[in-house]
Design a protein around this motif. Structure first.
Motif, PDB file in Angstrom:
ATOM      1  N   PHE A   6       0.564  -0.973  -0.266  1.00  0.00           N
ATOM      2  CA  PHE A   6       0.125   0.616  -0.331  1.00  0.00           C
ATOM      3  C   PHE A   6       0.547   1.530   0.163  1.00  0.00           C
ATOM      4  O   PHE A   6       0.278   2.224  -1.262  1.00  0.00           O
ATOM      5  CB  PHE A   6      -0.859  -0.107   1.366  1.00  0.00           C
ATOM      6  N   LEU A  62       1.639   4.546  -2.570  1.00  0.00           N
ATOM      7  CA  LEU A  62       1.360   5.988  -2.558  1.00  0.00           C
ATOM      8  C   LEU A  62       3.026   6.433  -3.035  1.00  0.00           C
ATOM      9  O   LEU A  62       2.573   7.521  -3.342  1.00  0.00           O
ATOM     10  CB  LEU A  62       1.124   6.113  -0.503  1.00  0.00           C
ATOM     11  N   LEU A 100       3.171   9.241  -5.848  1.00  0.00           N
ATOM     12  CA  LEU A 100       3.988  10.805  -5.677  1.00  0.00           C
ATOM     13  C   LEU A 100       4.580  10.622  -6.429  1.00  0.00           C
ATOM     14  O   LEU A 100       4.672  12.222  -6.721  1.00  0.00           O
ATOM     15  CB  LEU A 100       4.311  10.874  -3.820  1.00  0.00           C
ATOM     16  N   ILE A 101       5.792  10.341  -6.815  1.00  0.00           N
ATOM     17  CA  ILE A 101       7.395  10.551  -7.307  1.00  0.00           C
ATOM     18  C   ILE A 101       7.015  10.600  -9.097  1.00  0.00           C
ATOM     19  O   ILE A 101       7.498  11.288  -9.815  1.00  0.00           O
ATOM     20  CB  ILE A 101       8.156   9.704  -7.510  1.00  0.00           C
ATOM     21  N   LEU A 102       6.326   9.976  -9.172  1.00  0.00           N
ATOM     22  CA  LEU A 102       5.816   9.733 -10.696  1.00  0.00           C
ATOM     23  C   LEU A 102       4.654  10.503 -10.990  1.00  0.00           C
ATOM     24  O   LEU A 102       3.989  10.703 -11.822  1.00  0.00           O
ATOM     25  CB  LEU A 102       5.181   8.347 -11.539  1.00  0.00           C
ATOM     26  N   VAL A 103       4.050  11.361 -10.118  1.00  0.00           N
ATOM     27  CA  VAL A 103       3.242  12.310 -10.786  1.00  0.00           C
ATOM     28  C   VAL A 103       1.587  11.842 -10.952  1.00  0.00           C
ATOM     29  O   VAL A 103       1.421  12.631 -12.524  1.00  0.00           O
ATOM     30  CB  VAL A 103       3.975  13.728 -11.329  1.00  0.00           C
ATOM     31  N   ASN A 104       1.682  10.491 -10.711  1.00  0.00           N
ATOM     32  CA  ASN A 104       0.477   9.825 -11.392  1.00  0.00           C
ATOM     33  C   ASN A 104      -1.296  10.274  -9.850  1.00  0.00           C
ATOM     34  O   ASN A 104      -0.589  11.216  -8.800  1.00  0.00           O
ATOM     35  CB  ASN A 104       0.665   8.164 -10.659  1.00  0.00           C
ATOM     36  N   PRO A 105      -2.368   9.651 -10.091  1.00  0.00           N
ATOM     37  CA  PRO A 105      -3.018  10.378  -9.603  1.00  0.00           C
ATOM     38  C   PRO A 105      -2.892   9.769  -8.317  1.00  0.00           C
ATOM     39  O   PRO A 105      -2.915   8.320  -8.335  1.00  0.00           O
ATOM     40  CB  PRO A 105      -4.250  10.179 -10.152  1.00  0.00           C
ATOM     41  N   LEU A 106      -2.711  10.274  -6.793  1.00  0.00           N
ATOM     42  CA  LEU A 106      -3.172   9.204  -5.770  1.00  0.00           C
ATOM     43  C   LEU A 106      -3.300   7.939  -5.233  1.00  0.00           C
ATOM     44  O   LEU A 106      -4.423   8.311  -5.481  1.00  0.00           O
ATOM     45  CB  LEU A 106      -2.162  10.186  -4.521  1.00  0.00           C
ATOM     46  N   GLY A 107      -3.169   7.048  -5.151  1.00  0.00           N
ATOM     47  CA  GLY A 107      -3.702   6.040  -4.483  1.00  0.00           C
ATOM     48  C   GLY A 107      -4.460   5.315  -5.851  1.00  0.00           C
ATOM     49  O   GLY A 107      -4.176   3.606  -5.384  1.00  0.00           O
ATOM     50  N   LEU A 108      -3.719   5.389  -7.016  1.00  0.00           N
ATOM     51  CA  LEU A 108      -3.885   4.293  -8.393  1.00  0.00           C
ATOM     52  C   LEU A 108      -3.116   3.118  -7.932  1.00  0.00           C
ATOM     53  O   LEU A 108      -3.719   1.566  -8.417  1.00  0.00           O
ATOM     54  CB  LEU A 108      -4.491   4.817  -9.355  1.00  0.00           C
ATOM     55  N   SER A 127      -1.957   2.005  -5.923  1.00  0.00           N
ATOM     56  CA  SER A 127      -1.617   1.279  -4.891  1.00  0.00           C
ATOM     57  C   SER A 127      -2.977  -0.058  -4.727  1.00  0.00           C
ATOM     58  O   SER A 127      -2.961  -1.073  -4.415  1.00  0.00           O
ATOM     59  CB  SER A 127      -2.301   2.377  -3.692  1.00  0.00           C
ATOM     60  N   ILE A 128      -4.383   0.962  -5.771  1.00  0.00           N
ATOM     61  CA  ILE A 128      -4.997  -0.599  -6.050  1.00  0.00           C
ATOM     62  C   ILE A 128      -4.382  -0.912  -6.188  1.00  0.00           C
ATOM     63  O   ILE A 128      -4.755  -2.436  -6.603  1.00  0.00           O
ATOM     64  CB  ILE A 128      -6.461   0.377  -6.944  1.00  0.00           C
ATOM     65  N   LEU A 165      -2.917  -4.026  -4.714  1.00  0.00           N
ATOM     66  CA  LEU A 165      -3.105  -4.770  -3.924  1.00  0.00           C
ATOM     67  C   LEU A 165      -4.337  -5.921  -4.542  1.00  0.00           C
ATOM     68  O   LEU A 165      -4.004  -6.869  -3.991  1.00  0.00           O
ATOM     69  CB  LEU A 165      -4.043  -3.310  -2.967  1.00  0.00           C
ATOM     70  N   ASN A 222      -2.358   4.572 -18.141  1.00  0.00           N
ATOM     71  CA  ASN A 222      -2.645   5.167 -19.866  1.00  0.00           C
ATOM     72  C   ASN A 222      -0.724   5.384 -20.043  1.00  0.00           C
ATOM     73  O   ASN A 222      -0.518   6.945 -20.509  1.00  0.00           O
ATOM     74  CB  ASN A 222      -3.296   6.565 -19.648  1.00  0.00           C
TER      75      ASN A 222
END
Lengths: 146, 260
Positions: free
Chosen positions: A48, A52, A56-64, A66-67, A70, A107
């Motif tokens: 998880f 996160l 944060l480092i790759l500037v992706n939507p946070l949480g995506l 992780s989902i 998991l 994407n």
């Protein structure tokens, strides 16, 4: 604990490299390797947090991530027996499917050939994570025995 | 009720997935932008240096692209001088770039912002974001060449969609004949000038420029030049394959147009 700190340090390094110079998906492969050799409940929490940090480092939507990570863990857990039989074809197919879905959901527009070649790296990363896990587990058990 | 260990394991997993979903929704609504901002402020300088180093290494690997100044710099043994030379080279390049940009035939009232490239994969990732005044759909240029437009912005970085992207469609005209059409990306590497009426005259080497009608890009920005015209009398429209005038992989700095 040391294992988790080490893995988080690796993730920080590889995420930074992936976001600047490395054109391959290393962090998802590390997560898949952890999922395959996982034997502790705390690994879910680790995955998880890896998701996160990666977002944060790759500037992706946070949480995506992780989902996705998991759910990959869950998928690998369902077919755990197949992985324990050291079925390399299974490892390859699962990794390919997970990377393919990751590429689609994030994407990234990587071609199937790029994902195929990327998948081959699992046979380098999985043994490294396995050896690291073994080494740190043994070290821990010696401490307990002493 | 008796719960097995695997039930417990799955419960934790489900809880974590739900937390991730909540985080995703919160982030989509910009409630967590402070986290992105904190990480980008700390990591962007590292990414920028890594990207620039990799670009320099790529050039060194190719003897035809090798920079004589850079080779001389490698031969010099004094580290301090080497670092200073590197800094001077970077500043000189930036200065040349700014001078070229000032001389470009674009309207003088355009507010431009210089940005460094952090990564190039599907999109160009640059080191300027909402804190620098960048907004979604801001055009990105170099000299009078169109590089793309901003598609997502975070605190200290943004993503730029290139004309070669399959999702990119730009209204354009042939600079010589005035033929109107749409420039569309293909396979991340190719460009096609599509939806051009058969009666229009397209010629090899003609420049294709922006129309400015979309209210996104200023008019007269060069997109590409015609490589080959595909015209069949039985079709409604003719198309033309375009060749790019800039190699995106070799870019290290670009300009963002903040006001249109």
């Amino acid at each position: 604990m040391i294992k988790n700190i080490l893995i988080i340090a690796f993730i920080l390094i590889f995420s930074t490299l992936e976001s600047s110079v490395l054109p391959v998906l290393i962090v998802p492969l590390i997560v898949i390797s952890i999922s395959i050799i996982s034997h502790a409940k705390s690994d879910q929490l680790l995955i998880f947090f890896i998701g996160l940090i990666y977002d944060l480092i790759l500037v992706n939507p946070l949480g995506l991530s992780s989902i996705i990570f998991l759910l990959s863990y869950l998928l690998i857990n369902i077919y755990r027996k197949k992985f324990q039989q050291k079925n390399y074809l299974y490892v390859f197919i699962f990794t390919f499917i997970i990377l393919f879905s990751f590429n689609y959901l994030e994407n990234l527009q990587k071609t199937s050939l790029q994902i195929f070649l990327n998948t081959l790296l699992i046979f380098i990363i999985l043994p490294i994570i396995y050896l690291l896990d073994n080494y740190l587990t043994k070290k821990n058990s010696y401490k307990i025995n002493l | 009720m008796v719960f097995s260990q695997s039930d417990n394991k799955n419960t934790q997993l489900i809880i974590l997935v739900i937390i991730s979903l909540f985080i995703y929704v919160f982030d989509r609504n910009n409630y967590l932008s402070f986290l992105h901002q904190f990480v980008q402020i700390n990591f962007n300088p590292i990414k920028k240096n890594l990207y620039n180093t990799s670009q320099t290494q790529k050039n060194n690997l190719n003897p035809y692209l090798a920079d004589n100044d850079f080779i001389n710099k490698l031969q010099a043994k004094d580290t301090a001088v080497k670092l200073l030379n590197k800094k001077i080279t970077e500043l000189t390049k930036e200065n040349i770039l700014l001078k070229e940009q000032l001389n470009s035939p674009l309207p003088a009232d355009l507010s431009l912002l210089l940005a460094n490239i952090l990564n190039f994969d599907r999109y160009l990732v640059i080191d300027k974001g909402s804190l620098d005044g960048v907004k979604k759909d801001n055009p990105v240029i170099l000299d009078d060449l169109l590089i793309g437009k901003i598609i997502s912005v975070s605190a200290k970085s943004s993503k730029v969609i290139l004309p070669t992207d399959p999702d990119s469609k730009i209204q354009a005209i042939d600079q010589i004949s005035g033929a109107k059409g749409i420039v569309a990306g293909k396979f991340q590497t190719e460009l096609v000038f599509d939806k051009v009426l058969l009666k229009e005259q397209l010629k090899k080497d003609d420049l294709i420029i922006t129309t400015g009608q979309e209210q996104i890009f200023p008019p007269n920005l060069i997109i590409a030049e015609i490589k080959m015209v595909n015209k069949k009398e039985s079709d409604i429209f003719q198309t033309a394959d375009l060749s790019l005038l800039v190699d995106y992989e070799k870019l290290s700095k670009v300009f963002i147009i903040l006001n249109k």
